[in-house]
Design a protein around this motif. Sequence first.
Motif, PDB file in Angstrom:
ATOM      1  N   ILE A 103       0.860  -1.251  -0.008  1.00  0.00           N
ATOM      2  CA  ILE A 103      -0.041   0.105   0.089  1.00  0.00           C
ATOM      3  C   ILE A 103       0.769   1.389  -0.030  1.00  0.00           C
ATOM      4  CG2 ILE A 103      -1.648   1.259   1.264  1.00  0.00           C
ATOM      5  CD1 ILE A 103      -2.976  -1.350   2.112  1.00  0.00           C
ATOM      6  N   PRO A 104       1.830   1.232   0.923  1.00  0.00           N
ATOM      7  CA  PRO A 104       2.688   2.618   0.861  1.00  0.00           C
ATOM      8  C   PRO A 104       3.469   2.743  -0.467  1.00  0.00           C
ATOM      9  CG  PRO A 104       3.788   1.105   2.392  1.00  0.00           C
ATOM     10  CD  PRO A 104       2.354   0.639   2.043  1.00  0.00           C
ATOM     11  N   VAL A 105       3.705   1.715  -1.130  1.00  0.00           N
ATOM     12  CA  VAL A 105       4.513   1.996  -2.697  1.00  0.00           C
ATOM     13  C   VAL A 105       3.627   2.322  -3.560  1.00  0.00           C
ATOM     14  CG1 VAL A 105       5.474   0.624  -4.662  1.00  0.00           C
ATOM     15  CG2 VAL A 105       6.014  -0.127  -2.118  1.00  0.00           C
ATOM     16  N   GLY A 106       2.128   1.935  -3.388  1.00  0.00           N
ATOM     17  CA  GLY A 106       1.213   2.473  -4.214  1.00  0.00           C
ATOM     18  C   GLY A 106       1.014   3.864  -3.986  1.00  0.00           C
ATOM     19  N   PHE A 107       0.919   4.251  -2.685  1.00  0.00           N
ATOM     20  CA  PHE A 107       0.617   5.670  -2.379  1.00  0.00           C
ATOM     21  C   PHE A 107       1.664   6.265  -2.909  1.00  0.00           C
ATOM     22  CE2 PHE A 107      -2.705   6.373   1.133  1.00  0.00           C
ATOM     23  CZ  PHE A 107      -3.346   5.528   0.699  1.00  0.00           C
ATOM     24  N   THR A 108       3.068   5.852  -2.764  1.00  0.00           N
ATOM     25  CA  THR A 108       4.138   6.671  -3.202  1.00  0.00           C
ATOM     26  C   THR A 108       4.200   6.717  -5.052  1.00  0.00           C
ATOM     27  OG1 THR A 108       5.261   5.994  -1.533  1.00  0.00           O
ATOM     28  CG2 THR A 108       6.682   7.115  -3.063  1.00  0.00           C
ATOM     29  N   ILE A 109       3.904   6.050  -5.305  1.00  0.00           N
ATOM     30  CA  ILE A 109       3.645   5.978  -6.907  1.00  0.00           C
ATOM     31  C   ILE A 109       2.638   6.948  -7.554  1.00  0.00           C
ATOM     32  CG2 ILE A 109       2.831   4.608  -8.979  1.00  0.00           C
ATOM     33  CD1 ILE A 109       4.422   2.074  -7.831  1.00  0.00           C
ATOM     34  N   PHE A 110       1.441   6.923  -6.655  1.00  0.00           N
ATOM     35  CA  PHE A 110       0.607   7.953  -6.934  1.00  0.00           C
ATOM     36  C   PHE A 110       1.022   9.249  -6.691  1.00  0.00           C
ATOM     37  CE2 PHE A 110      -3.337  10.350  -6.630  1.00  0.00           C
ATOM     38  CZ  PHE A 110      -4.453   9.841  -7.817  1.00  0.00           C
ATOM     39  N   PHE A 111       1.576   9.546  -5.553  1.00  0.00           N
ATOM     40  CA  PHE A 111       2.358  10.851  -5.319  1.00  0.00           C
ATOM     41  C   PHE A 111       3.325  11.467  -6.327  1.00  0.00           C
ATOM     42  CE2 PHE A 111       6.186  13.070  -3.614  1.00  0.00           C
ATOM     43  CZ  PHE A 111       5.340  14.029  -3.163  1.00  0.00           C
ATOM     44  N   PHE A 112       3.911  10.342  -7.179  1.00  0.00           N
ATOM     45  CA  PHE A 112       5.038  10.587  -8.033  1.00  0.00           C
ATOM     46  C   PHE A 112       4.092  11.065  -9.529  1.00  0.00           C
ATOM     47  CE2 PHE A 112       7.592   9.009 -11.857  1.00  0.00           C
ATOM     48  CZ  PHE A 112       8.568   9.703 -11.473  1.00  0.00           C
ATOM     49  N   PHE A 113       2.983  10.200  -9.693  1.00  0.00           N
ATOM     50  CA  PHE A 113       2.309  10.517 -10.966  1.00  0.00           C
ATOM     51  C   PHE A 113       1.644  11.932 -10.781  1.00  0.00           C
ATOM     52  CE2 PHE A 113      -2.342  10.914 -11.183  1.00  0.00           C
ATOM     53  CZ  PHE A 113      -2.406  11.302 -12.442  1.00  0.00           C
ATOM     54  N   THR A 114       1.256  12.412  -9.540  1.00  0.00           N
ATOM     55  CA  THR A 114       0.660  13.711  -9.480  1.00  0.00           C
ATOM     56  C   THR A 114       1.672  14.913  -9.851  1.00  0.00           C
ATOM     57  OG1 THR A 114       0.895  13.837  -7.044  1.00  0.00           O
ATOM     58  CG2 THR A 114      -1.367  13.182  -7.800  1.00  0.00           C
ATOM     59  N   PHE A 115       2.912  14.752  -9.265  1.00  0.00           N
ATOM     60  CA  PHE A 115       4.014  15.779  -9.412  1.00  0.00           C
ATOM     61  C   PHE A 115       4.549  15.799 -10.952  1.00  0.00           C
ATOM     62  CE2 PHE A 115       3.458  16.552  -5.268  1.00  0.00           C
ATOM     63  CZ  PHE A 115       3.801  17.699  -4.947  1.00  0.00           C
ATOM     64  N   TRP A 116       4.410  14.308 -11.727  1.00  0.00           N
ATOM     65  CA  TRP A 116       4.787  14.568 -12.886  1.00  0.00           C
ATOM     66  C   TRP A 116       3.693  14.768 -13.849  1.00  0.00           C
ATOM     67  CZ3 TRP A 116       6.117   8.889 -15.403  1.00  0.00           C
ATOM     68  CH2 TRP A 116       6.955   9.134 -16.767  1.00  0.00           C
ATOM     69  N   MET A 117       2.709  14.685 -13.478  1.00  0.00           N
ATOM     70  CA  MET A 117       1.541  15.661 -14.189  1.00  0.00           C
ATOM     71  C   MET A 117       1.639  16.935 -14.085  1.00  0.00           C
ATOM     72  SD  MET A 117      -0.420  13.498 -16.071  1.00  0.00           S
ATOM     73  CE  MET A 117      -1.985  14.489 -16.010  1.00  0.00           C
ATOM     74  N   ALA A 118       1.745  17.497 -12.904  1.00  0.00           N
ATOM     75  CA  ALA A 118       1.827  18.759 -12.601  1.00  0.00           C
ATOM     76  C   ALA A 118       3.039  19.525 -13.353  1.00  0.00           C
ATOM     77  CB  ALA A 118       2.417  19.315 -10.983  1.00  0.00           C
ATOM     78  N   ALA A 119       4.129  18.735 -13.714  1.00  0.00           N
ATOM     79  CA  ALA A 119       5.364  19.108 -14.317  1.00  0.00           C
ATOM     80  C   ALA A 119       4.939  19.166 -15.753  1.00  0.00           C
ATOM     81  CB  ALA A 119       6.663  18.373 -14.061  1.00  0.00           C
ATOM     82  N   ARG A 120       4.434  18.339 -16.400  1.00  0.00           N
ATOM     83  CA  ARG A 120       4.025  17.942 -17.723  1.00  0.00           C
ATOM     84  C   ARG A 120       2.837  19.144 -18.262  1.00  0.00           C
ATOM     85  NH1 ARG A 120       6.630  14.669 -21.285  1.00  0.00           N
ATOM     86  NH2 ARG A 120       7.727  13.027 -19.976  1.00  0.00           N
ATOM     87  N   ILE A 121       1.925  19.680 -17.394  1.00  0.00           N
ATOM     88  CA  ILE A 121       1.091  20.374 -17.953  1.00  0.00           C
ATOM     89  C   ILE A 121       1.738  21.856 -18.441  1.00  0.00           C
ATOM     90  CG2 ILE A 121      -0.778  21.811 -16.938  1.00  0.00           C
ATOM     91  CD1 ILE A 121      -1.754  19.729 -15.132  1.00  0.00           C
ATOM     92  N   SER A 122       1.356  22.123 -19.593  1.00  0.00           N
ATOM     93  CA  SER A 122       1.661  23.155 -20.416  1.00  0.00           C
ATOM     94  C   SER A 122       0.878  23.703 -21.445  1.00  0.00           C
ATOM     95  CB  SER A 122       3.044  23.067 -20.869  1.00  0.00           C
ATOM     96  OG  SER A 122       2.987  22.125 -22.185  1.00  0.00           O
TER      97      SER A 122
END
Length: 523
Positions: free
Chosen positions: A340-359
């Motif tokens: 579960i913490p691995v999944g939470f961490t991966i989801f956290f990584f996804f959100t910040f990757w998306m935040a960086a990709r938005i343009s």
Amino acid sequence: METGFTKWIIVVTVVLCCLLELIDTSIVNVALTQMMGNLSATQQEVTWVIASYGIANVIVIPMTGFLAEQFGRRNYYFASVLIFTIASIACGQSTNIWELVAFRFIQGIGGGALMATSQSILIDTFPPKQLPLGQALFGMGVIIGPTIGPTLGGYIVDSNLGWPWIFYVNVPVGILAAIFTMLFIRDPERIRNAVPRPLREIDWSGIGLLILGVGSLQLVLEQGESEDWFDSAYINLFTVLAVVGIVGFIWRELTADKPIVDLRVLGKSRNLAVGAFLSFILGFGLFSSVFVFPIFTQRILGFTAAQTGLILLPGALASGFMMPLIGKALQAGVPQKYMIPVGFTIFFFFTFWMAARISPTAGEADFFWPLMVRGVGLGLIFLPITTMSLAGLQGKDAGQAAGLTGMIRQLGGSFGVAIVGTYLERSLMQNRNGQSANISLYDPETVQRVQAFTHNFMARGFSFEQAQQQAYAALNGILMKQVSIITYSQVFSMLGFFFLACLPLVLLIKRVKVTGKISLDAH
């Protein structure tokens, strides 16, 4: 336990029903504009098409254990499939908005039962050692369904079939599921031997308080943003009703001899209590991310509904592909409290990757890998939470637990959409005011840009006054696009921090073996 051909026919039947129920939570979103035009409805009125379905869902889901025991699980499931299918036809035939809202409510009553009962049927179909596989198949529907909805809805709208077809597509699958239910699904022995409660012994007070409390809460979450939240007397009234209803419901179910929803089961398993809260977080992340991404791609980048759906699809399929692998890992003894913490961490990584990709220049390829990562993360969250929550519970307790976690996951999604929607609208205004302070007609760079736009429009045949108005509009468009990019980036970052903040809850999980016997006969 079923074997061979029968076993896999049951699997196909219940997974399809689960998919149908979840697809219908999001498929209508892309057709609301078309409904407004065809049914002469306002934007406020058409939102009830979504709200009525969600309200019916959260009312029915926690009662499915009782209803399956009262009427027989196969009979209840069959009736729910028929209600859902017939209501789908009626929705497509609606001639005004309030007819559609009423039939969507009826559809939600049938759909809510499909979700919770499908899980128990799958678990009874597999032997205890294959429990993670049964849960994995169920999880494929839960994760993929909300993502397929916009894809399918976008295709129907873009192909000019008309909005009724977003409901008609349910009919052939519903008919097939009804036939297979009667032919292949059987009640477990405990339910076959159960004696239905007499009408006088049914917890009518609990049912009434559940409808009042959870129904009012769902209404507040669905309609709060459009009504300006607590500035509205209407929202304030239903907030009070929600508090009164939920408090009364909790008190009633903890003190009644035969409650409609046995909340005492939460005290029998620490993992269930923790799992219920984690299910809320899962629903929050799953539905809010599916909600905000299409808004960004269609409003800001100009993608069609079908394009947006196709972008989301590979990530959902990746999640579905992960489910059996995660199930095998659980079966091999990998603890849920590590996954579960691995999944939470991966989801956290996804959100910040998306935040960086938005343009402003982002394309479909920019979102492919972040969304694939999201799919993997959700897979690592859903299945461990589900097996952890139900492990160690048997019979009636397991049925009640499944209904509770299903309702809480649905409410988590409603809270996620409501909070993210409100944050999005208010942050857009705040960021616009902040960015506007940097733009001034006394600023030489701004003046040059307005002049360049004005000359450009005059070259196209506009008068000076018209060209200047168009220039200011173009400048405002550039400002709003920049503001939107900042705001959507903040939304994804906020989601990431929310998941990160919930990580300490994993420390409360007590390790359980997923191969132990879990019976969901009551559900």
